[in-house]
Design a protein around this motif. Sequence first.
Motif, PDB file in Angstrom:
ATOM      1  N   LEU A 122       0.818  -1.191   0.146  1.00 51.43           N
ATOM      2  CA  LEU A 122       0.097   0.019  -0.130  1.00 51.43           C
ATOM      3  C   LEU A 122       0.984   1.133   0.184  1.00 51.43           C
ATOM      4  O   LEU A 122       1.850   1.469   0.861  1.00 51.43           O
ATOM      5  N   SER A 123       0.502   2.296  -0.904  1.00 49.03           N
ATOM      6  CA  SER A 123       1.184   3.558  -1.101  1.00 49.03           C
ATOM      7  C   SER A 123      -0.050   4.451  -1.137  1.00 49.03           C
ATOM      8  O   SER A 123      -0.708   4.278  -1.680  1.00 49.03           O
ATOM      9  N   LEU A 124       0.379   5.788  -0.466  1.00 49.34           N
ATOM     10  CA  LEU A 124      -0.633   6.694  -0.737  1.00 49.34           C
ATOM     11  C   LEU A 124       0.229   8.253  -1.162  1.00 49.34           C
ATOM     12  O   LEU A 124       1.299   8.438  -0.420  1.00 49.34           O
ATOM     13  N   LEU A 125      -0.161   8.611  -2.101  1.00 48.97           N
ATOM     14  CA  LEU A 125       0.604   9.877  -2.806  1.00 48.97           C
ATOM     15  C   LEU A 125      -0.183  11.038  -2.372  1.00 48.97           C
ATOM     16  O   LEU A 125      -1.492  11.060  -3.071  1.00 48.97           O
ATOM     17  N   LEU A 126       0.093  12.139  -1.955  1.00 50.42           N
ATOM     18  CA  LEU A 126      -0.572  13.222  -1.573  1.00 50.42           C
ATOM     19  C   LEU A 126       0.163  14.388  -2.341  1.00 50.42           C
ATOM     20  O   LEU A 126       1.488  14.436  -2.390  1.00 50.42           O
ATOM     21  N   THR A 127      -0.663  15.055  -3.145  1.00 49.73           N
ATOM     22  CA  THR A 127       0.189  16.196  -4.029  1.00 49.73           C
ATOM     23  C   THR A 127      -0.692  17.526  -3.820  1.00 49.73           C
ATOM     24  O   THR A 127      -2.105  17.682  -3.776  1.00 49.73           O
ATOM     25  N   GLY A 128       0.226  18.436  -3.754  1.00 52.99           N
ATOM     26  CA  GLY A 128      -0.379  20.027  -3.822  1.00 52.99           C
ATOM     27  C   GLY A 128       0.227  20.703  -4.877  1.00 52.99           C
ATOM     28  O   GLY A 128       1.702  20.376  -5.038  1.00 52.99           O
ATOM     29  N   GLU A 129      -0.532  21.493  -5.760  1.00 48.28           N
ATOM     30  CA  GLU A 129       0.116  22.038  -6.889  1.00 48.28           C
ATOM     31  C   GLU A 129      -0.423  23.539  -7.060  1.00 48.28           C
ATOM     32  O   GLU A 129      -1.582  23.703  -6.750  1.00 48.28           O
ATOM     33  N   LEU A 130       0.350  24.567  -7.301  1.00 51.90           N
ATOM     34  CA  LEU A 130       0.148  25.907  -7.574  1.00 51.90           C
ATOM     35  C   LEU A 130       0.831  26.616  -8.813  1.00 51.90           C
ATOM     36  O   LEU A 130       1.991  26.136  -8.943  1.00 51.90           O
ATOM     37  N   HIS A 131      -0.076  27.230  -9.710  1.00 49.54           N
ATOM     38  CA  HIS A 131       0.567  27.864 -10.685  1.00 49.54           C
ATOM     39  C   HIS A 131       0.070  29.347 -10.674  1.00 49.54           C
ATOM     40  O   HIS A 131      -1.364  29.385 -10.658  1.00 49.54           O
ATOM     41  N   THR A 132       0.809  30.330 -10.694  1.00 51.10           N
ATOM     42  CA  THR A 132       0.255  31.572 -11.097  1.00 51.10           C
ATOM     43  C   THR A 132       1.111  32.578 -12.118  1.00 51.10           C
ATOM     44  O   THR A 132       2.139  32.022 -12.288  1.00 51.10           O
ATOM     45  N   GLU A 133       0.036  33.426 -12.777  1.00 47.60           N
ATOM     46  CA  GLU A 133       0.606  34.221 -13.900  1.00 47.60           C
ATOM     47  C   GLU A 133       0.308  35.525 -13.528  1.00 47.60           C
ATOM     48  O   GLU A 133      -0.931  35.854 -13.181  1.00 47.60           O
ATOM     49  N   ASP A 134       0.924  36.402 -13.613  1.00 45.46           N
ATOM     50  CA  ASP A 134       0.877  37.825 -13.562  1.00 45.46           C
ATOM     51  C   ASP A 134       1.391  38.794 -14.535  1.00 45.46           C
ATOM     52  O   ASP A 134       2.649  39.396 -14.286  1.00 45.46           O
ATOM     53  N   ASP A 135       0.985  38.691 -15.648  1.00 42.15           N
ATOM     54  CA  ASP A 135       1.662  39.594 -16.701  1.00 42.15           C
ATOM     55  C   ASP A 135       0.622  40.250 -17.926  1.00 42.15           C
ATOM     56  O   ASP A 135      -0.557  40.403 -17.548  1.00 42.15           O
ATOM     57  N   ARG A 136       1.150  40.537 -19.287  1.00 46.33           N
ATOM     58  CA  ARG A 136       0.338  40.986 -20.152  1.00 46.33           C
ATOM     59  C   ARG A 136       0.356  40.254 -21.245  1.00 46.33           C
ATOM     60  O   ARG A 136       0.446  40.620 -22.393  1.00 46.33           O
ATOM     61  N   ALA A 137      -0.146  38.881 -21.034  1.00 45.50           N
ATOM     62  CA  ALA A 137      -0.088  37.852 -22.000  1.00 45.50           C
ATOM     63  C   ALA A 137      -1.407  37.692 -22.558  1.00 45.50           C
ATOM     64  O   ALA A 137      -2.301  37.972 -21.933  1.00 45.50           O
ATOM     65  N   LEU A 138      -1.677  37.030 -23.467  1.00 50.93           N
ATOM     66  CA  LEU A 138      -2.809  36.158 -24.154  1.00 50.93           C
ATOM     67  C   LEU A 138      -3.945  37.230 -24.620  1.00 50.93           C
ATOM     68  O   LEU A 138      -5.043  36.880 -24.705  1.00 50.93           O
ATOM     69  N   ALA A 139      -3.497  38.478 -25.153  1.00 49.54           N
ATOM     70  CA  ALA A 139      -4.333  39.354 -25.756  1.00 49.54           C
ATOM     71  C   ALA A 139      -4.746  38.602 -26.888  1.00 49.54           C
ATOM     72  O   ALA A 139      -4.050  38.304 -27.822  1.00 49.54           O
ATOM     73  N   VAL A 140      -6.084  39.105 -27.396  1.00 51.25           N
ATOM     74  CA  VAL A 140      -6.858  38.644 -28.740  1.00 51.25           C
ATOM     75  C   VAL A 140      -6.463  39.884 -29.592  1.00 51.25           C
ATOM     76  O   VAL A 140      -6.517  40.839 -29.463  1.00 51.25           O
ATOM     77  N   LYS A 141      -5.743  39.264 -30.692  1.00 51.41           N
ATOM     78  CA  LYS A 141      -5.288  40.216 -31.613  1.00 51.41           C
ATOM     79  C   LYS A 141      -6.170  39.859 -33.133  1.00 51.41           C
ATOM     80  O   LYS A 141      -6.176  38.805 -33.643  1.00 51.41           O
TER      81      LYS A 141
END
Length: 324
Positions: free
Chosen positions: A248-267
């Motif tokens: 038996l094994s138990l895998l606990l995972t926490g993940e965080l991803h942040t962005e703070d920029d001027r990306a992804l504007a629709v052109k």
Amino acid sequence: MKQARAFTRGWLRASVIFGSGAAVLAAQPASAQETASNPPIGSGEIIVTAQKRAQALSDVSLSVAAVGTEQLAANNTVTLEGLQTLVPSISFGNDFNFAKLFIRGIGLSSSLPGVDPSVALHVDSVVVSLPQAQLGSMFDLERVEVLRGPQGTLYGRNATGGAVNLITAKPTDYLSGYVRQTIGGDALLLQTDAAISGPLAEGVLARIAVQRIDRDGYGHNEYTGSQIDNAKQWSLRGHLMLQPTEKLSLLLTGELHTEDDRALAVKFREVSFPDTTIASLTALGQRTNADGSQAAFASKVRNLNTNFDPINDRKQYAFTGIAT
């Protein structure tokens, strides 16, 4: 899981890789051939879990492409978009903060919230159902598996075009880690990847990985003079593996991803909107002054011409537990 508003695209023209310092031991990246959870089946074989169990790639009857740690690092593949250069039959686009993943021409063709994609994305066997949330997790990976063609039998709904599995690097039973610094590109890129893994106690393993991306913009807002399509991203993942018994094994995972920029504007491109009026430009979001005066398309394809700069403020996080 919570998600915000955008995604960053880019190409790295030149990079320099530096070795780790004294704070972390020499790099020991987990590969498809050597993993703590999936021992090698045969010498030189690539092990995949495309059919929900560890198998040699040569024994899998599906159309599967597997990309390992070394190939991902060598190509500096840090986004789903980058998989296009490594895996045949896969293409990627985005607009209005939606990841549009296609396999063999089948994928998400809508930009409406709540619409389900036709290509399933899984991170360590956990489905990421919303296309707005499929723009992170591409760091400290053991491998990426791309299954082409309908996969409803094993992966359920929303897998008409296929499935993409991101398998993260797991904790090791020995102390290991790496630090990788990447610098390059006309739009100056500073990228740091690091991870450390090892045992904490008897039957307790842990791994922490972090990625920091800071890149200048690929274009400018011709009205305000600000850079656009830049990148300021942080990604963090922690694994804790508990092994109370041999079975038996138990895998606990926490993940965080942040962005703070001027990306992804629709052109919007002038060639796609011939004889467009100022009123139409205003309706499309390419407005300048409140009265619509001076509204115009940008002179270069990577630029904008609008009186406000794009905002890309995203936070994605996830907590998962897997019992084996």
